[in-house]
Design a protein around this motif. Structure first.
Motif, PDB file in Angstrom:
ATOM      1  N   SER A  92      51.026  70.296  81.319  1.00 57.75           N
ATOM      2  CA  SER A  92      49.641  70.491  80.611  1.00 57.75           C
ATOM      3  C   SER A  92      49.124  69.619  79.594  1.00 57.75           C
ATOM      4  CB  SER A  92      49.159  71.667  80.656  1.00 57.75           C
ATOM      5  OG  SER A  92      49.058  71.551  81.897  1.00 57.75           O
ATOM      6  N   PRO A 133      48.215  67.385  76.175  1.00 57.58           N
ATOM      7  CA  PRO A 133      47.496  66.356  76.139  1.00 57.58           C
ATOM      8  C   PRO A 133      48.715  64.961  75.900  1.00 57.58           C
ATOM      9  CG  PRO A 133      46.496  67.581  74.997  1.00 57.58           C
ATOM     10  CD  PRO A 133      47.467  68.022  75.090  1.00 57.58           C
ATOM     11  N   GLU A 134      49.677  65.303  74.640  1.00 60.73           N
ATOM     12  CA  GLU A 134      50.312  64.041  74.664  1.00 60.73           C
ATOM     13  C   GLU A 134      52.591  64.536  75.099  1.00 60.73           C
ATOM     14  OE1 GLU A 134      50.075  63.812  70.268  1.00 60.73           O
ATOM     15  OE2 GLU A 134      48.373  63.877  70.018  1.00 60.73           O
ATOM     16  N   GLN A 150      55.013  67.876  72.226  1.00 57.20           N
ATOM     17  CA  GLN A 150      53.418  68.305  71.782  1.00 57.20           C
ATOM     18  C   GLN A 150      54.287  70.013  70.975  1.00 57.20           C
ATOM     19  OE1 GLN A 150      49.214  67.595  72.842  1.00 57.20           O
ATOM     20  NE2 GLN A 150      48.512  67.437  71.070  1.00 57.20           N
ATOM     21  N   TYR A 190      49.136  74.945  73.277  1.00 55.19           N
ATOM     22  CA  TYR A 190      48.451  74.646  74.020  1.00 55.19           C
ATOM     23  C   TYR A 190      46.943  74.625  73.755  1.00 55.19           C
ATOM     24  CZ  TYR A 190      45.535  74.226  78.917  1.00 55.19           C
ATOM     25  OH  TYR A 190      45.189  74.267  79.996  1.00 55.19           O
ATOM     26  N   SER A 206      46.082  72.431  70.303  1.00 50.82           N
ATOM     27  CA  SER A 206      45.902  71.011  71.333  1.00 50.82           C
ATOM     28  C   SER A 206      44.545  70.631  71.749  1.00 50.82           C
ATOM     29  CB  SER A 206      46.775  71.039  71.741  1.00 50.82           C
ATOM     30  OG  SER A 206      46.995  70.720  73.322  1.00 50.82           O
ATOM     31  N   ALA A 218      43.757  71.292  74.813  1.00 52.35           N
ATOM     32  CA  ALA A 218      43.821  71.205  76.112  1.00 52.35           C
ATOM     33  C   ALA A 218      42.792  71.781  77.263  1.00 52.35           C
ATOM     34  CB  ALA A 218      45.214  71.431  76.248  1.00 52.35           C
TER      35      ALA A 218
END
Length: 493
Positions: free
Chosen positions: A198, A200-201, A205, A292, A295, A297
């Motif tokens: 889940s 983003p990168e 990440q 998570y 970031s 997300a």
């Protein structure tokens, strides 16, 4: 929770109760209730020992700690292989030779009835507090996140565990432990993969953000006794796990349920070793959650931190159906611990406090009545303690510390009996008193001597070391006194 999630959770709860209760027909004697007639498969015992290590506290606290700080807690897990090897070398053969359902029969043989009574009473008090604490902590995240009535959660969970533990005995406990252990591992793995994919990168990440935040640190490697360094946690874990393997009825009873000493050793070894990678997985989940939310997300509301982060993610970020599975896995961890405490405590009460004549035809029925009644009373008391914690946590925290002080003397007493065969009852009594005083000083004085003028009398050491210092005090003082008393007695003669 959606209807699907709620259905998954309720079906799990009902399924565990029905499955555990199905052992009722195989549970007609005291031997079946306490030892499962010694015919339980070794893989089931292995998973049960692992499940005894894991509780709802571990399931929530380890991710919470990794999220807030680092992997310092993993040092505790690294001590388990050492304790496991000592278990298969010393503890399992000893208890298989004693051949009693109670862990404390050995202490009676070494030091007399007082030692057995002391250890049994302290064990029962500790297990009551443990079961009550876990029931409370199990209900707390559901109450906070789902707004369910916390008292109702505690009562329903407590009585659910009581029903299958009471009806099915140790066979129900270890088999449901095995199932619950599998569920909690699968649930954690699923959650870990979902977080990873889940990002983003992508999964990398997680490592990038966590490394920048020094989240994989095992703690300071400096030599010191005042803070939670790697070495302090490692030594603390070693002594706690020696206490688990060496004197805790929850573990010793599983050695005795195995069909042979070889199977008991295998279960003790692998049941403990399995906790090492699983605890690393829990810590990784906490670290991954940090990355998570860092970031972007996901967004955490104000007030959601520490132990609440993982439950919040479960309820708000997982796909429909998986939320129910993960909440079921949290309950699995807690229910397995409570059921273990319940059955083991009933076993101790029957074996250590209710001497029934073996040649009486009514003994079998009386034994089962005692086991059933003990299980029921223990369950009710643990529920009462859990409910009381809702409003009077501070008072119960104090009592929990007192119970820990007294139970801390049990390991030292056992090691003194095993490694110092010349030490008799008087030396053991003086050693235990000294050890308990040491643990009490280290555990309580930082909270009692809070003013500047009195702080000099408080313990400067980290409270993790209380069991270490207390156990060493029992061994040294008990050994010294135990060797002096016999020599002085001989001189008088």
């Amino acid at each position: 929770m959606t209807f699907v999630d709620l259905t998954v959770f309720i079906l799990y709860l009902i399924g565990i109760v029905l499955f555990g209760s199905s052992f009722y027909k195989k549970n007609k004697t005291a031997s079946a209730f306490t030892l499962g007639n010694n015919n339980i498969p070794s893989w089931v015992i292995t998973m049960s020992i692992f499940a005894t290590f894991v509780s709802s506290i571990s399931y929530l606290a380890l991710p919470g700690q990794a999220y807030m700080s680092n992997w310092n807690a993993f040092a505790f897990s690294l001590s388990i292989p050492i304790a496991s090897l000592m278990a298969i070398k010393f503890f399992v053969p000893l208890y298989r030779k004693v051949n009693s359902p109670s862990a404390y029969t050995y202490l009676e043989q070494r030091f007399g009835p007082w030692a057995k009574s002391y250890a049994s009473i302290m064990y029962l008090l500790t297990q009551l507090m443990r079961a009550g604490t876990i029931l409370f902590l199990l209900a707390l995240p559901l109450h906070v996140l789902l707004d369910w009535n916390i008292t109702a959660i505690i009562v329903v969970t407590g009585f659910s565990v009581m029903i299958y533990s009471l009806l099915g005995g140790i066979q129900a406990v270890v088999w449901t432990d095995a199932i619950q252990a599998i569920i909690l591992i699968v649930g954690a793995l699923v959650c870990g993969f979902i977080i990873m994919f889940s990002m983003p990168e992508g999964p990398n990440q997680i490592l990038e953000i966590a490394t920048q935040g020094n989240k994989f640190s095992l703690g300071s490697f400096k030599v010191g006794l005042t803070s939670s360094t790697f070495w302090v946690v490692l030594i603390y874990g070693l002594f706690i796990n020696l206490q688990n393997y060496g004197i805790d009825q929850n573990y010793i009873q599983r050695y005795m349920t195995s069909g042979s000493e070889k199977e008991a050793k295998r279960s003790a070894l692998w049941g403990g070793l399995l906790y090492v990678p699983v605890s690393a997985m829990f810590l990784f989940i906490g670290t991954a959650l940090f990355s998570y939310y860092q970031s972007g997300a996901g967004i955490l509301p104000a007030g959601i931190e520490g132990d609440k982060v993982f439950p919040y993610f479960i309820v708000n970020q997982l796909p429909v159906g998986l939320t129910g599975l993960l909440i079921a896995s949290i309950f699995a961890a807690g229910m397995s611990t409570v059921s273990t405490s319940l059955n083991s405590s009933a076993t101790v009460i029957l074996t250590d406090f209710c001497k029934l004549p073996e040649d009486d035809s009514r003994t079998a029925k009386r034994s089962m009545k005692i086991l059933y009644l003990s299980s029921f009373i223990f369950s009710v008391l643990s529920i009462i303690i859990a409910v009381a914690m809702i409003n009077v946590q501070s008072a119960l925290d104090a009592w929990w510390k007192l119970a820990s002080i007294f139970s801390g003397g049990m390991l030292g007493l056992f090691l003194l009996g095993y490694f110092a065969p010349k030490v008799k009852s008087k030396g053991a009594i003086i050693g235990v008193v000294a050890g308990v005083l040491m643990i009490g000083w280290m555990s309580l004085t930082p909270y009692i001597f809070t003013s500047d003028s009195l702080k000099v009398y408080a313990s400067p050491f980290h409270n993790y070391l209380s069991i270490v210092f207390g156990t060493v005090a029992i061994l040294i003082i008990g050994f010294c006194v135990g060797t002096v008393i016999p020599s002085s007695t001989r001189k008088r003669e």
